[in-house]
Design a protein around this motif. Structure first.
Motif, PDB file in Angstrom:
ATOM      1  N   ALA A 168       0.808  -1.219   0.000  1.00  0.00           N
ATOM      2  CA  ALA A 168       0.000   0.000   0.000  1.00  0.00           C
ATOM      3  C   ALA A 168       0.836   1.261   0.000  1.00  0.00           C
ATOM      4  CB  ALA A 168      -0.927  -0.004   1.223  1.00  0.00           C
ATOM      5  N   TRP A 183     -14.236   8.024  -2.614  1.00  0.00           N
ATOM      6  CA  TRP A 183     -14.322   7.698  -1.192  1.00  0.00           C
ATOM      7  C   TRP A 183     -14.228   6.181  -0.988  1.00  0.00           C
ATOM      8  CZ3 TRP A 183     -17.574  10.998  -3.823  1.00  0.00           C
ATOM      9  CH2 TRP A 183     -17.463  12.351  -3.489  1.00  0.00           C
ATOM     10  N   ALA A 187     -11.197   4.092   0.806  1.00  0.00           N
ATOM     11  CA  ALA A 187     -11.468   3.201   1.941  1.00  0.00           C
ATOM     12  C   ALA A 187     -10.948   1.805   1.661  1.00  0.00           C
ATOM     13  CB  ALA A 187     -12.966   3.170   2.219  1.00  0.00           C
ATOM     14  N   ARG A 188     -11.111   1.354   0.419  1.00  0.00           N
ATOM     15  CA  ARG A 188     -10.689   0.001   0.056  1.00  0.00           C
ATOM     16  C   ARG A 188      -9.165  -0.121   0.005  1.00  0.00           C
ATOM     17  NH1 ARG A 188     -13.765  -0.474  -4.169  1.00  0.00           N
ATOM     18  NH2 ARG A 188     -12.238   0.082  -5.771  1.00  0.00           N
ATOM     19  N   GLU A 189      -8.497   0.895  -0.514  1.00  0.00           N
ATOM     20  CA  GLU A 189      -7.051   0.813  -0.723  1.00  0.00           C
ATOM     21  C   GLU A 189      -6.244   1.272   0.486  1.00  0.00           C
ATOM     22  OE1 GLU A 189      -5.489  -0.490  -3.267  1.00  0.00           O
ATOM     23  OE2 GLU A 189      -7.292  -0.926  -4.436  1.00  0.00           O
ATOM     24  N   PHE A 190      -6.760   2.272   1.215  1.00  0.00           N
ATOM     25  CA  PHE A 190      -5.990   2.866   2.313  1.00  0.00           C
ATOM     26  C   PHE A 190      -6.657   2.719   3.675  1.00  0.00           C
ATOM     27  CE2 PHE A 190      -4.987   5.630  -1.441  1.00  0.00           C
ATOM     28  CZ  PHE A 190      -3.692   5.177  -1.628  1.00  0.00           C
ATOM     29  N   ASP A 191      -7.835   2.087   3.715  1.00  0.00           N
ATOM     30  CA  ASP A 191      -8.593   1.973   4.964  1.00  0.00           C
ATOM     31  C   ASP A 191      -8.913   3.334   5.558  1.00  0.00           C
ATOM     32  OD1 ASP A 191      -8.686  -0.830   4.967  1.00  0.00           O
ATOM     33  OD2 ASP A 191      -6.692  -0.959   5.870  1.00  0.00           O
ATOM     34  N   ASP A 192      -9.037   4.347   4.692  1.00  0.00           N
ATOM     35  CA  ASP A 192      -9.307   5.709   5.165  1.00  0.00           C
ATOM     36  C   ASP A 192     -10.000   6.483   4.043  1.00  0.00           C
ATOM     37  OD1 ASP A 192      -9.406   8.239   6.204  1.00  0.00           O
ATOM     38  OD2 ASP A 192      -7.249   8.419   6.574  1.00  0.00           O
ATOM     39  N   PRO A 193     -11.334   6.668   4.127  1.00  0.00           N
ATOM     40  CA  PRO A 193     -12.063   7.370   3.062  1.00  0.00           C
ATOM     41  C   PRO A 193     -11.552   8.787   2.805  1.00  0.00           C
ATOM     42  CG  PRO A 193     -13.585   6.265   4.551  1.00  0.00           C
ATOM     43  CD  PRO A 193     -12.230   6.202   5.193  1.00  0.00           C
ATOM     44  N   GLU A 195      -8.697   9.764   2.361  1.00  0.00           N
ATOM     45  CA  GLU A 195      -7.563   9.778   1.435  1.00  0.00           C
ATOM     46  C   GLU A 195      -8.003  10.087   0.004  1.00  0.00           C
ATOM     47  OE1 GLU A 195      -4.204   9.344   1.777  1.00  0.00           O
ATOM     48  OE2 GLU A 195      -4.444   9.416   3.943  1.00  0.00           O
ATOM     49  N   MET A 222       1.027   5.586   0.205  1.00  0.00           N
ATOM     50  CA  MET A 222       0.375   5.832   1.488  1.00  0.00           C
ATOM     51  C   MET A 222       1.234   6.754   2.342  1.00  0.00           C
ATOM     52  SD  MET A 222      -0.666   3.093   4.453  1.00  0.00           S
ATOM     53  CE  MET A 222      -2.068   2.434   3.553  1.00  0.00           C
TER      54      MET A 222
END
Length: 232
Positions: A168, A183, A187-193, A195, A222
């Motif tokens: 990541a 969004w 959320a899927r790639e960084f676990d943080d919408p 981003e 990341m």
């Protein structure tokens, strides 16, 4: 003749009851082929003329070659009724064929290493074809050609310690699918919408909603807690 020219190929058993056993290939192969494949899944996207190919996983490498065994032209020969071969073709055939058998300690055929000069390949023997074309008077093989296929072997520990996966903290590219949003992708790639902001900046998007199925997006590295970015 130089030492490099005289170097012989070796098959070394890496584990099991015959661990560290070395089989010398007295006649080096004249050629070998090394193949590698990847597995992809076709994903149909409404409105597109062809499906999107999604990478699934890499397949094991495969090494194939032809080996020649001959008592009469063996460098240690020639064989005769008065001078027996130390490692006759019949014995070499049994040793190599045994590498396909289930090892009593491993409950599976043993992994081996094929070395020839700078080339090294660790795997298991997946396929072995034998063609005997000459015999001794007692019927034992005197000349044989082997078609050998090795399949790459990597233990679970090796794959976990050195995975062939994209981290990541590396720059990546992803395709927009269906009703994907920045969004959801963040959320899927960084676990943080949140981003989604950096994804929009990396793709020069003034309107984060201005994406459609089939668009390719660049995902930046990341950001670590200390504010630094992962290496590209």
């Amino acid at each position: 003749m130089s030492r490099q020219q005289l170097e012989k190929a070796l098959i070394t058993v890496l584990d099991g009851a015959d661990r560290n056993k070395v089989i010398t290939v007295l006649f080096n192969p004249t050629e070998y082929s090394l193949d590698r494949t990847n597995s992809y899944k076709a994903m149909a996207i409404p409105g597109l003329g062809s499906p999107i190919l999604q990478f699934v996983n890499g397949e094991a490498d495969q090494l194939s070659m032809e080996l020649f065994l001959d008592d009469y032209t063996d460098p240690e020969g020639p064989t005769s009724s008065r001078k027996k071969e130390a490692e006759p073709v019949g014995k070499r055939l049994k040793e190599i064929s045994a590498l396909l058998e289930i090892d009593r300690d491993l409950h599976a055929p043993p992994p081996v290493r094929f070395n020839w000069g700078p080339m090294e390949f660790v795997g298991v023997i997946e396929k072995l074809g034998r063609k005997v074309s000459k015999f001794h008077p007692d019927g034992t093989p005197a000349r044989a050609t082997l078609n050998v296929s090795f399949k790459e072997y990597r233990s679970l520990r090796q794959q976990l310690e050195s995975p062939r996966r994209e981290s990541a903290d590396k720059t990546k590219r992803r395709v927009v699918i269906g009703r994907d949003s920045l969004w959801a992708i963040a959320a899927r790639e960084f676990d943080d919408p949140s981003e989604w902001v950096r994804i929009a900046e990396a793709n020069d998007l003034d309107d984060p909603r201005d994406i459609k199925p089939g668009d390719w997006l660049t995902l930046p590295p990341m950001e670590h807690p200390n504010g630094s970015l992962g290496a590209l």
